[in-house]
Scaffold this motif. Sequence first.
Motif, PDB file in Angstrom:
ATOM      1  N   SER A  66       0.861  -1.173   0.000  1.00  0.00           N
ATOM      2  CA  SER A  66       0.000   0.000   0.000  1.00  0.00           C
ATOM      3  C   SER A  66       0.902   1.228   0.000  1.00  0.00           C
ATOM      4  CB  SER A  66      -0.905   0.015   1.235  1.00  0.00           C
ATOM      5  OG  SER A  66      -0.127   0.186   2.405  1.00  0.00           O
ATOM      6  N   ALA A  67       0.298   2.379  -0.196  1.00  0.00           N
ATOM      7  CA  ALA A  67       1.091   3.613  -0.142  1.00  0.00           C
ATOM      8  C   ALA A  67       1.700   3.805   1.235  1.00  0.00           C
ATOM      9  CB  ALA A  67       0.203   4.802  -0.506  1.00  0.00           C
ATOM     10  N   ASN A  68       1.095   3.194   2.242  1.00  0.00           N
ATOM     11  CA  ASN A  68       1.543   3.342   3.629  1.00  0.00           C
ATOM     12  C   ASN A  68       2.239   2.086   4.139  1.00  0.00           C
ATOM     13  OD1 ASN A  68       0.235   5.863   3.686  1.00  0.00           O
ATOM     14  ND2 ASN A  68      -1.698   4.834   4.099  1.00  0.00           N
ATOM     15  N   GLY A  69       2.893   1.363   3.260  1.00  0.00           N
ATOM     16  CA  GLY A  69       3.507   0.117   3.692  1.00  0.00           C
ATOM     17  C   GLY A  69       4.854  -0.123   3.056  1.00  0.00           C
ATOM     18  N   GLU A  70       5.424  -1.251   3.404  1.00  0.00           N
ATOM     19  CA  GLU A  70       6.722  -1.670   2.890  1.00  0.00           C
ATOM     20  C   GLU A  70       6.719  -3.168   2.666  1.00  0.00           C
ATOM     21  OE1 GLU A  70       9.128   0.299   1.990  1.00  0.00           O
ATOM     22  OE2 GLU A  70       8.248   2.097   2.848  1.00  0.00           O
ATOM     23  N   SER A  71       7.406  -3.591   1.633  1.00  0.00           N
ATOM     24  CA  SER A  71       7.694  -4.996   1.394  1.00  0.00           C
ATOM     25  C   SER A  71       9.199  -5.141   1.496  1.00  0.00           C
ATOM     26  CB  SER A  71       7.187  -5.422   0.013  1.00  0.00           C
ATOM     27  OG  SER A  71       7.410  -6.800  -0.176  1.00  0.00           O
ATOM     28  N   LEU A  72       9.647  -5.891   2.488  1.00  0.00           N
ATOM     29  CA  LEU A  72      11.071  -5.959   2.822  1.00  0.00           C
ATOM     30  C   LEU A  72      11.649  -7.335   2.579  1.00  0.00           C
ATOM     31  CD1 LEU A  72      10.763  -4.166   6.246  1.00  0.00           C
ATOM     32  CD2 LEU A  72      11.375  -3.144   4.046  1.00  0.00           C
ATOM     33  N   ILE A  73      12.948  -7.337   2.333  1.00  0.00           N
ATOM     34  CA  ILE A  73      13.694  -8.585   2.220  1.00  0.00           C
ATOM     35  C   ILE A  73      14.832  -8.528   3.225  1.00  0.00           C
ATOM     36  CG2 ILE A  73      15.196  -9.974   0.753  1.00  0.00           C
ATOM     37  CD1 ILE A  73      13.523  -9.137  -1.623  1.00  0.00           C
ATOM     38  N   ALA A  74      14.990  -9.623   3.964  1.00  0.00           N
ATOM     39  CA  ALA A  74      16.107  -9.770   4.892  1.00  0.00           C
ATOM     40  C   ALA A  74      17.084 -10.767   4.277  1.00  0.00           C
ATOM     41  CB  ALA A  74      15.622 -10.264   6.248  1.00  0.00           C
ATOM     42  N   TRP A  75      18.268 -10.295   3.971  1.00  0.00           N
ATOM     43  CA  TRP A  75      19.314 -11.124   3.376  1.00  0.00           C
ATOM     44  C   TRP A  75      20.179 -11.688   4.484  1.00  0.00           C
ATOM     45  CZ3 TRP A  75      19.277 -11.793  -1.893  1.00  0.00           C
ATOM     46  CH2 TRP A  75      18.453 -10.926  -2.615  1.00  0.00           C
ATOM     47  N   GLY A  76      20.466 -12.978   4.397  1.00  0.00           N
ATOM     48  CA  GLY A  76      21.309 -13.628   5.388  1.00  0.00           C
ATOM     49  C   GLY A  76      22.779 -13.496   5.056  1.00  0.00           C
ATOM     50  N   GLU A  77      23.596 -13.992   5.966  1.00  0.00           N
ATOM     51  CA  GLU A  77      25.046 -13.925   5.780  1.00  0.00           C
ATOM     52  C   GLU A  77      25.514 -14.769   4.601  1.00  0.00           C
ATOM     53  OE1 GLU A  77      27.257 -13.610   9.765  1.00  0.00           O
ATOM     54  OE2 GLU A  77      25.383 -14.673  10.234  1.00  0.00           O
ATOM     55  N   ASP A  78      24.702 -15.730   4.179  1.00  0.00           N
ATOM     56  CA  ASP A  78      25.061 -16.566   3.039  1.00  0.00           C
ATOM     57  C   ASP A  78      24.754 -15.896   1.699  1.00  0.00           C
ATOM     58  OD1 ASP A  78      22.285 -16.706   3.014  1.00  0.00           O
ATOM     59  OD2 ASP A  78      22.195 -18.897   3.185  1.00  0.00           O
ATOM     60  N   GLY A  79      24.236 -14.671   1.737  1.00  0.00           N
ATOM     61  CA  GLY A  79      23.923 -13.940   0.514  1.00  0.00           C
ATOM     62  C   GLY A  79      22.571 -14.264  -0.082  1.00  0.00           C
ATOM     63  N   ALA A  80      21.834 -15.170   0.555  1.00  0.00           N
ATOM     64  CA  ALA A  80      20.506 -15.551   0.092  1.00  0.00           C
ATOM     65  C   ALA A  80      19.447 -14.898   0.983  1.00  0.00           C
ATOM     66  CB  ALA A  80      20.351 -17.074   0.123  1.00  0.00           C
TER      67      ALA A  80
END
Length: 170
Positions: A66-80
């Motif tokens: 939404s305009a008031n939201g976020e879609s996030l990605i958390a990357w691990g130490e393995d690069g994935a």
Amino acid sequence: MTLLDRERLVTRTGVRLEVRAARGEDERALSAFLAKVTPEDMRFRFLSTLGAPGHDQLVALIEKPSANGESLIAWGEDGAIAATAVLAGDAAGERAEAAILLRGDLKGQGIGWTLLERLVAEARSRGYAVVESLEDRANHAALRVENDMGFDTAPVEDDPTLVWVSKRLR
């Protein structure tokens, strides 16, 4: 720092994550990530069974909810990709829904807790009164984390398999 920037987080067990907003070029990495998510966790996150995700489903994970939201990605130490996290706020700025999905092999390392804590902090900084999530009653791990973080539970009237969890922020 907002969730639009890169942010480094460390879980209670020492797992290091780099969190940033999802981007179009993340589609291939998201597909590989989803292949490492258990079918049960996919059902818990999307409240339905899904086969291998197609392009449209991957794009939906990348786009802001939404305009008031976020879609996030958390990357691990393995690069994935280790996890995804979504904060979707309502237009009134009162309520924000949080959703997190972890790779199956990384469970029990505090990643879900750390990401939920970050989503709650972001919702608070944006002025939301409540953070909430719709959970399957069988998702004991998520419910335990939410309970430990002070979320309240309430039944979903027309579906005994689901429960609303919510935390007042103000």
